[in-house]
Design an enzyme around this catalytic site. Sequence first.
Site, mmCIF file in Angstrom:
data_model
loop_
_atom_site.group_PDB
_atom_site.id
_atom_site.type_symbol
_atom_site.label_atom_id
_atom_site.label_comp_id
_atom_site.label_asym_id
_atom_site.label_seq_id
_atom_site.Cartn_x
_atom_site.Cartn_y
_atom_site.Cartn_z
ATOM 1 N N TRP A 102 0.833 -1.212 0.000
ATOM 2 C CA TRP A 102 0.000 0.000 0.000
ATOM 3 C C TRP A 102 0.853 1.241 0.000
ATOM 4 C CZ3 TRP A 102 -4.151 -1.406 -1.994
ATOM 5 C CH2 TRP A 102 -4.786 -2.607 -1.641
ATOM 6 N N ASP B 110 -1.805 6.648 6.297
ATOM 7 C CA ASP B 110 -2.810 5.690 5.833
ATOM 8 C C ASP B 110 -2.993 4.681 6.963
ATOM 9 O OD1 ASP B 110 -4.307 3.663 4.738
ATOM 10 O OD2 ASP B 110 -2.938 3.233 3.077
ATOM 11 N N LYS C 299 -12.011 -2.263 6.751
ATOM 12 C CA LYS C 299 -11.262 -3.143 7.652
ATOM 13 C C LYS C 299 -11.864 -3.093 9.056
ATOM 14 C CE LYS C 299 -8.410 -3.509 4.119
ATOM 15 N NZ LYS C 299 -7.618 -2.579 3.335
HETATM 16 C C1 PLP Z 1 -7.013 -2.157 2.147
HETATM 17 C C2 PLP Z 1 -6.010 -1.067 2.203
HETATM 18 C C3 PLP Z 1 -5.935 -0.071 1.211
HETATM 19 C C4 PLP Z 1 -6.790 -0.080 -0.017
HETATM 20 O O1 PLP Z 1 -8.120 0.073 0.228
HETATM 21 P P1 PLP Z 1 -9.113 0.261 -1.005
HETATM 22 O O2 PLP Z 1 -10.410 0.453 -0.313
HETATM 23 O O3 PLP Z 1 -9.057 -0.996 -1.825
HETATM 24 O O4 PLP Z 1 -8.653 1.448 -1.753
HETATM 25 C C5 PLP Z 1 -5.006 0.933 1.363
HETATM 26 N N1 PLP Z 1 -4.173 0.962 2.424
HETATM 27 C C6 PLP Z 1 -4.208 0.022 3.382
HETATM 28 C C7 PLP Z 1 -3.257 0.096 4.532
HETATM 29 C C8 PLP Z 1 -5.123 -1.023 3.293
HETATM 30 O O5 PLP Z 1 -5.160 -1.969 4.245
#
Ligand code: PLP
Length: 365
Positions: A106, A174, A198
């Site tokens: 990511w 993030d 999540k």
């Molecule tokens: C799942 C995830 C993403 C991507 O999420 P999307 O909803 O598919 O854009 C980005 N960063 C982290 C840390 C993630 O776990």
Amino acid sequence: MSDASLRTWNFSSGPACLPLEVLTRCQGALIDLDQTGIGILEHSHRSAAFGKVLARAESAIRRVAVVPDEYDVLFLSGSASMHFHMVPMNFLRPGTQANYVDTGVWSGRAIAEARRVGEVFVAATAAPDFRSIPNVPAWSPVPAYVHYTSNNTIYGTEWASEPNVPAGVPLICDASSDLFARRLDVTKYGMIYAGAQKNLGPSGLSLVIARRDLLAQANTELATLLAYQTFARDKSMYNTPNTFGIFVMAEVVEWIERQGGLAAMETHNRHKATLLYDSIDRSRHFRGHANREARSLTNVTFRGTSPEAETRLLQKASAARMSGLEGHRYVGGLRASIYNAFPVDGVVRLAQLIDEVDHELSPVS
Ligand SMILES: *Cc1c(COP(=O)(O)O)cnc(C)c1O
């Protein structure tokens, strides 16, 4: 189906399990939101009933995460990946450098998007095997901001605490897979963002907590929906927001509050993670992926020392009504995602299965 015993132990990394209590309330609200005779999917986003939902979501987030007044709480229809591009578009100016720490897939994607916009400085990397959280020796000469990924969902590593950044440099995180899974000091950040699926709700919605003075410095020449300021100015209501997603998020965050807030979540998550890591560590047939000091609370990555160990564990898991344990396609092996809503009983059961496989493959006489 509101009986917990009928549910599969869902170890999916995202979209992931939600509290049954929340799902039951969603079920009711689909037909009738707060005795309006109209369901949550059917209410105008300008209705008083939805206004209350939005206010509930924001105030629950502000209480649970102790978000100071000088921060905005924004709801964007779009996933975490959208911010990989929005962050540099809003905050990366010519003559400055966007600083990133590369800790996995990511953050790699975030770096690639920032490179489309301007100058990027990768201050440290955990490549190629992404088992650790790297030390950061130095930042670039004129940092626009520092971006990092607090929890690396795919590799199962997590920062124990925030990186130190020079005074005045905004820290942007993030936190898609560990936001509200442990304690948080919002004041350390310029901006935190997370996709909802999540720990917080359904996919296709993201939460942003951002310092108002940072937003005030953002590029003003962007397309309306790419400017964070639009969402701040119009209280996430410039366009039709993901009304259902915001409803679910309000319910999830209020649920977190009823459990005792972030400190209670952290204790609960640490307990679950310890149970699993202990069973992996005492086994002779499984190995954790992440270095010990970098282990994630929410995504436990491991592999068998033989293909047979993995196959056996997956067979037993499936017989025990567990799903979602296969590792990400980039890493292979196994991964148990055990976010806030994942019940401790399921973790205890998986730890037992690891012990069982280990014993079957090399019985102690
Ligand atoms: C799942 C995830 C993403 C991507 O999420 P999307 O909803 O598919 O854009 C980005 N960063 C982290 C840390 C993630 O776990």
